[in-house]
Design a protein around this motif. Structure first.
Motif, PDB file in Angstrom:
ATOM      1  N   PHE A 147       0.864  -1.168   0.000  1.00  0.00           N
ATOM      2  CA  PHE A 147       0.000   0.000   0.000  1.00  0.00           C
ATOM      3  C   PHE A 147       0.911   1.232   0.000  1.00  0.00           C
ATOM      4  O   PHE A 147       1.758   1.376   0.890  1.00  0.00           O
ATOM      5  N   ILE A 148       0.721   2.120  -0.992  1.00  0.00           N
ATOM      6  CA  ILE A 148       1.647   3.229  -1.188  1.00  0.00           C
ATOM      7  C   ILE A 148       0.859   4.505  -1.466  1.00  0.00           C
ATOM      8  O   ILE A 148      -0.253   4.458  -1.992  1.00  0.00           O
ATOM      9  N   GLU A 149       1.442   5.644  -1.128  1.00  0.00           N
ATOM     10  CA  GLU A 149       0.735   6.920  -1.226  1.00  0.00           C
ATOM     11  C   GLU A 149       0.255   7.206  -2.652  1.00  0.00           C
ATOM     12  O   GLU A 149      -0.887   7.611  -2.854  1.00  0.00           O
ATOM     13  N   THR A 150       1.113   7.011  -3.659  1.00  0.00           N
ATOM     14  CA  THR A 150       0.737   7.282  -5.046  1.00  0.00           C
ATOM     15  C   THR A 150       1.247   6.179  -5.957  1.00  0.00           C
ATOM     16  O   THR A 150       2.198   5.456  -5.621  1.00  0.00           O
ATOM     17  N   ALA A 151       0.636   6.078  -7.150  1.00  0.00           N
ATOM     18  CA  ALA A 151       1.075   5.079  -8.119  1.00  0.00           C
ATOM     19  C   ALA A 151       2.483   5.376  -8.624  1.00  0.00           C
ATOM     20  O   ALA A 151       3.266   4.465  -8.893  1.00  0.00           O
ATOM     21  N   GLY A 152       2.823   6.665  -8.757  1.00  0.00           N
ATOM     22  CA  GLY A 152       4.167   7.017  -9.185  1.00  0.00           C
ATOM     23  C   GLY A 152       5.219   6.561  -8.196  1.00  0.00           C
ATOM     24  O   GLY A 152       6.266   6.013  -8.571  1.00  0.00           O
TER      25      GLY A 152
END
Length: 212
Positions: A171-176
């Motif tokens: 789980f990560i803040e943004t796809a980039g």
């Protein structure tokens, strides 16, 4: 996104699929929201659902459940609900791929502040050197020595799909940020023990952004 504080979560379901050619993405998002609110929110033991998209026009559902019983009961009730049937009618049936992931380390809380999920499955390399203890130790090293350097990283888990297949879930803040972090694995000594366990021909990895 559906979020309910139900305590520890041991299972994550992940389903990916394509919409039928004539379906407008906005229509699909609306149907997913309706399914989320009318069906999933009422299912005991279902703590989180998010509807996701990727850059190749596919969609996915990520569902966190307290345990296997809650996930099984939700799955059994699924097609009895009118909102479920309406949602499924928009999907290309042959494109649906579903897997249940038993989290090797349960989640104690739903991750905060994420807009992207990196989800990949793999089979371990053949031979007698593999064991789940070594896999989990390698994953812990990735978290402690690599992922901890990225403020965008929220949660990392290894899941067990079946007797031969495992999953890596981030789980990560943004796809980039998810793509950048994943690309950096190959240059990090802390990540090599985990990568060395993967049969490269078996890896199925993609990056997903939250739509609902």
């Amino acid at each position: 996104m559906l979020r309910k504080d139900l305590g520890q979560m041991k299972v994550m379901g992940f389903a990916r699929y394509r919409a039928k050619d004539e379906v407008n993405p906005a229509e699909l998002i609306g149907a997913a929201r309706r399914w989320q609110k009318e069906f999933l929110e009422k299912q005991p033991g279902i703590a989180m659902h998010c509807f996701l998209g990727n850059l190749t026009g596919e969609y996915a559902d990520a569902i966190l459940a307290t345990d296997e019983t809650a996930f099984a009961e939700m799955s059994e009730a699924h097609m009895q609900a009118e909102s479920s049937r309406a949602f499924m009618d928009l999907l290309e049936p042959g494109s649906i791929r579903l897997c249940k992931n038993i989290l090797q380390q349960p989640l104690n809380a739903i991750p905060e502040g994420f807009c992207a999920i990196e989800f990949g499955t793999f089979r371990p390399k053949g031979g007698n050197g593999f064991n789940e203890g070594a896999l989990n130790a390698a994953a812990d090293r990735v978290k402690q020595e690599y992922l901890s350097r990225f403020p965008e990283s929220r949660t990392h888990r290894i899941g067990k799909v079946d007797g031969e297949t495992y999953s890596e879930i981030c789980f990560i803040e943004t796809a980039g940020a998810a793509r950048e972090i994943c690309a950096g694995y190959v240059n990090e000594d802390a990540c090599l023990p985990l990568l060395s366990m993967f049969d490269p021909e078996s890896v199925d990895l993609d990056f997903w952004h939250v739509l609902a």
